[in-house]
Write an enzyme that holds these catalytic residues in place. Structure first.
Site, short mmCIF file in Angstrom:
data_model
loop_
_atom_site.label_atom_id
_atom_site.label_comp_id
_atom_site.label_asym_id
_atom_site.label_seq_id
_atom_site.Cartn_x
_atom_site.Cartn_y
_atom_site.Cartn_z
NE ARG A 275 33.34 36.82 -2.24
CZ ARG A 275 32.40 37.65 -1.85
NH1 ARG A 275 31.21 37.61 -2.37
NH2 ARG A 275 32.65 38.55 -0.92
NE ARG B 40 51.13 42.81 -9.34
CZ ARG B 40 50.24 41.94 -9.82
NH1 ARG B 40 50.52 40.67 -9.91
NH2 ARG B 40 49.05 42.33 -10.20
CB CYS C 87 42.17 47.26 -5.78
SG CYS C 87 43.48 46.31 -5.01
CD GLU D 62 31.89 44.76 -1.26
OE1 GLU D 62 30.83 44.16 -1.50
OE2 GLU D 62 33.00 44.35 -1.63
NE ARG E 231 32.30 41.75 1.48
CZ ARG E 231 32.00 42.83 2.20
NH1 ARG E 231 32.66 43.95 2.02
NH2 ARG E 231 31.04 42.79 3.10
CE1 TYR F 245 32.94 35.76 3.39
CE2 TYR F 245 33.01 33.39 3.09
CZ TYR F 245 32.69 34.64 2.62
OH TYR F 245 32.11 34.78 1.39
NE ARG G 10 27.23 33.05 2.72
CZ ARG G 10 27.23 32.46 1.54
NH1 ARG G 10 27.70 33.08 0.48
NH2 ARG G 10 26.76 31.24 1.40
#
Length: 124
Positions: free
Chosen positions: A7, A63, A75, A78, A90, A108, A116
């Protein structure tokens, strides 16, 4: 060998194409470096943005990276939960690896470190 998810998240200060592309690449490069990942190890990359990131698809920058042409990218938007962190990108990088779950380094950056704090590494 297992499939593991890495993540990561970052933010942009404005909904501007070049800033979005640069932030996406910065985040991906940090994930790759921290986890010693090569494009051929990657199963896929899921990219989400908050509703206020609309100037460009973040996948466009990935890409264009040499060696990343064949990595499957997706893609999406959220889920708009209030109050969510604005202008957030993210990544979920799925890799084939021998690493244990506790060896995976999640990344992050910028304002996304608030998401987080338990996973954010202290500056060296």
């Amino acid at each position: 060998m297992w499939v593991r998810g890495i993540r990561g998240a970052t933010t942009v200060s404005q909904n501007e194409e070049q800033e979005i592309l640069d932030a996406t690449i910065e985040l991906l490069k940090q994930i790759v470096m921290e986890n010693d990942v090569k494009p051929e190890d990657i199963c896929s990359v899921f990219i989400t943005t908050t509703h206020d990131v609309t100037a460009v698809f973040p996948a466009k920058s990935i890409r264009q990276m040499p060696g990343w042409e064949l990595v499957p990218l997706m893609c999406s938007l959220e889920i708009p939960v209030e109050p969510s962190l604005p202008r957030c990108i993210r990544l979920m990088v799925q890799i084939n690896t021998e690493k244990r779950q506790d060896e995976i380094v999640h990344v992050y950056l910028k304002e996304a470190m608030k998401l987080r704090p338990d996973l954010v590494k202290a500056p060296q």
